[in-house]
Design a protein around this motif. Sequence first.
Motif, PDB file in Angstrom:
ATOM      1  N   UNK A 239      48.152  -3.634 -14.467  1.00 49.25           N
ATOM      2  CA  UNK A 239      47.584  -3.147 -15.553  1.00 49.25           C
ATOM      3  C   UNK A 239      47.431  -4.308 -16.601  1.00 49.25           C
ATOM      4  N   UNK A 240      47.800  -5.683 -16.200  1.00 45.80           N
ATOM      5  CA  UNK A 240      47.868  -6.603 -17.246  1.00 45.80           C
ATOM      6  C   UNK A 240      49.258  -6.746 -18.026  1.00 45.80           C
ATOM      7  N   UNK A 241      50.094  -6.255 -17.633  1.00 43.99           N
ATOM      8  CA  UNK A 241      51.453  -6.299 -18.390  1.00 43.99           C
ATOM      9  C   UNK A 241      52.226  -7.666 -17.992  1.00 43.99           C
ATOM     10  N   UNK A 242      52.684  -8.419 -18.973  1.00 38.69           N
ATOM     11  CA  UNK A 242      53.609  -9.475 -18.559  1.00 38.69           C
ATOM     12  C   UNK A 242      54.879  -8.937 -18.452  1.00 38.69           C
ATOM     13  N   UNK A 243      55.342  -8.735 -17.209  1.00 40.75           N
ATOM     14  CA  UNK A 243      56.490  -8.016 -16.756  1.00 40.75           C
ATOM     15  C   UNK A 243      57.191  -8.891 -15.652  1.00 40.75           C
TER      16      UNK A 243
END
Length: 114
Positions: A42-46
Amino acid sequence: MEYKMDEQILQSAIDTYGSRSQHDMLLEEISELQKEICKYYRNVNNEPQIMEEMADVLIMIEQVRMMHKIKNEDIQKVIDFKLARLNGRVNEEIEKRHKTYCDLERGYGCVFDE
């Protein structure tokens, strides 16, 4: 890919919490890794969270290996078998894609035939 783990600490956790609890904890850690991977898509930089959850899963897998008295060499044999099978499947897929591409390019010449 070898990681150093203090088996004394791992055994202490098994002795303290019990086999059932550690099996359950493995499932929980796998679920948390799954959640972080879903966030990534979901395009989270994690990436740091993914790495942390991977470490948790690896620690729990090592405890389960110890509880079931599974030897690393035995796991390696299964890994070798599965990697050889995966390699065969990947090569089949590459060949299938090559053939499909060449069929689409019939009459124009296939770039793979050069």
